[in-house]
Design a protein around this motif. Structure first.
Motif, short mmCIF file in Angstrom:
data_model
loop_
_atom_site.label_atom_id
_atom_site.label_comp_id
_atom_site.label_asym_id
_atom_site.label_seq_id
_atom_site.Cartn_x
_atom_site.Cartn_y
_atom_site.Cartn_z
N ILE A 1 0.82 -1.20 0.00
CA ILE A 1 0.00 0.00 0.00
C ILE A 1 0.86 1.26 0.00
N GLY A 2 2.15 1.10 -0.07
CA GLY A 2 3.02 2.26 -0.16
C GLY A 2 3.38 2.92 1.16
N MET A 3 3.21 2.22 2.25
CA MET A 3 3.55 2.80 3.56
C MET A 3 4.84 2.19 4.08
N ARG A 4 5.67 3.01 4.67
CA ARG A 4 6.86 2.50 5.34
C ARG A 4 6.46 1.98 6.71
N PHE A 5 7.05 0.86 7.09
CA PHE A 5 6.74 0.25 8.38
C PHE A 5 8.04 0.05 9.13
N HIS A 6 8.23 0.82 10.20
CA HIS A 6 9.40 0.69 11.05
C HIS A 6 8.91 0.09 12.37
N ALA A 7 8.98 -1.22 12.47
CA ALA A 7 8.50 -1.92 13.65
C ALA A 7 9.55 -1.83 14.76
N ALA A 8 9.16 -1.29 15.88
CA ALA A 8 10.08 -1.12 17.00
C ALA A 8 9.89 -2.27 17.99
N ARG A 9 10.96 -3.05 18.20
CA ARG A 9 10.91 -4.13 19.17
C ARG A 9 11.18 -3.51 20.54
N GLY A 10 10.11 -3.15 21.22
CA GLY A 10 10.23 -2.54 22.54
C GLY A 10 10.58 -3.57 23.59
N SER A 11 10.94 -3.06 24.77
CA SER A 11 11.28 -3.98 25.85
C SER A 11 11.30 -3.25 27.18
N MET A 12 11.01 -4.02 28.23
CA MET A 12 11.12 -3.54 29.60
C MET A 12 11.72 -4.68 30.42
N SER A 13 12.77 -4.37 31.19
CA SER A 13 13.44 -5.41 31.96
C SER A 13 13.56 -5.10 33.45
N VAL A 14 13.21 -3.89 33.86
CA VAL A 14 13.31 -3.50 35.27
C VAL A 14 11.91 -3.17 35.77
N GLY A 15 11.33 -4.11 36.51
CA GLY A 15 9.98 -3.93 37.03
C GLY A 15 9.94 -3.22 38.37
N GLU A 16 8.75 -3.07 38.88
CA GLU A 16 8.53 -2.35 40.14
C GLU A 16 9.37 -2.90 41.29
N SER A 17 9.52 -4.20 41.36
CA SER A 17 10.27 -4.80 42.47
C SER A 17 11.74 -4.41 42.46
N LYS A 18 12.24 -3.95 41.30
CA LYS A 18 13.64 -3.53 41.19
C LYS A 18 13.77 -2.02 41.01
N GLY A 19 12.69 -1.29 41.34
CA GLY A 19 12.73 0.17 41.26
C GLY A 19 12.31 0.76 39.93
N GLY A 20 11.84 -0.07 39.01
CA GLY A 20 11.39 0.41 37.71
C GLY A 20 9.93 0.81 37.73
N LEU A 21 9.45 1.31 36.63
CA LEU A 21 8.07 1.75 36.52
C LEU A 21 7.09 0.63 36.17
#
Length: 170
Positions: free
Chosen positions: A1-21
């Motif tokens: 369809i003529g659209m560029r697709f930049h798929a971002a492989r997101g990630s989170m590795s520091v959860g609440e128990s380790k002081g993350g959000l």
């Protein structure tokens, strides 16, 4: 369809128990994140000049991943010639967290871990200081501002005119 697709492989590795959000239930191990990101790059990334499908390495933010993952993600992206994306300097809490946790500003943190250059763009940067603007301009680091999100969260307005005047790609 003529659209560029930049798929971002997101990630989170520091959860609440380790002081993350993020809640612990949504974090992944860092080896799993890096392995899956590499798998996606090898399977889906098109290196062609005007490619319509690209993979982007995108750990979520300084308050949801470790320094090591940020550094290793940048190394992985550069090894494979893909772009980097994360959220940075989004609000006052982000600035305080980065100063308290890492002893520097968000822009300094990004620079320390290899997150500046023409292959990097950061979301938000509402609270990017003058030194950060100069760093991003000097290195060709891009910013994607998100006015709708910033308004809903009352984060403020990204200094787009100052960014443009400083030479930051926006």
């Amino acid at each position: 369809i003529g659209m560029r697709f930049h798929a971002a492989r997101g990630s989170m590795s520091v959860g609440e128990s380790k002081g993350g959000l993020p809640p612990d239930s949504v974090v992944e191990s860092e080896p799993a994140i890096l392995n899956d990101t590499q798998r996606l790059i090898e399977r889906w990334h098109d290196r062609g000049r005007h490619a319509m499908r690209r993979i982007v390495v995108a750990p979520c933010s300084p308050f949801s991943v470790s320094r090591e993952l940020m550094r290793d993600a940048a190394l992985l992206a550069r090894e494979h010639g893909v772009s980097l994306h994360t959220h940075l300097a989004e609000n006052d809490n982000d600035i305080a967290y980065t100063r308290e946790t890492f002893g520097c500003t968000p822009a300094e943190y990004a620079e320390q871990l290899g997150w500046v250059g023409p292959d990097v763009w950061h979301a938000h940067c509402v609270k990017l200081d003058a030194a950060g603007l100069a760093l991003f301009a000097r290195t060709g680091t891009g910013v994607s501002h998100c006015p709708g999100s910033n308004m809903r969260l009352a984060s403020g307005i990204a200094p787009i005119r100052a960014m443009r005047d400083a030479g930051v790609p926006v």
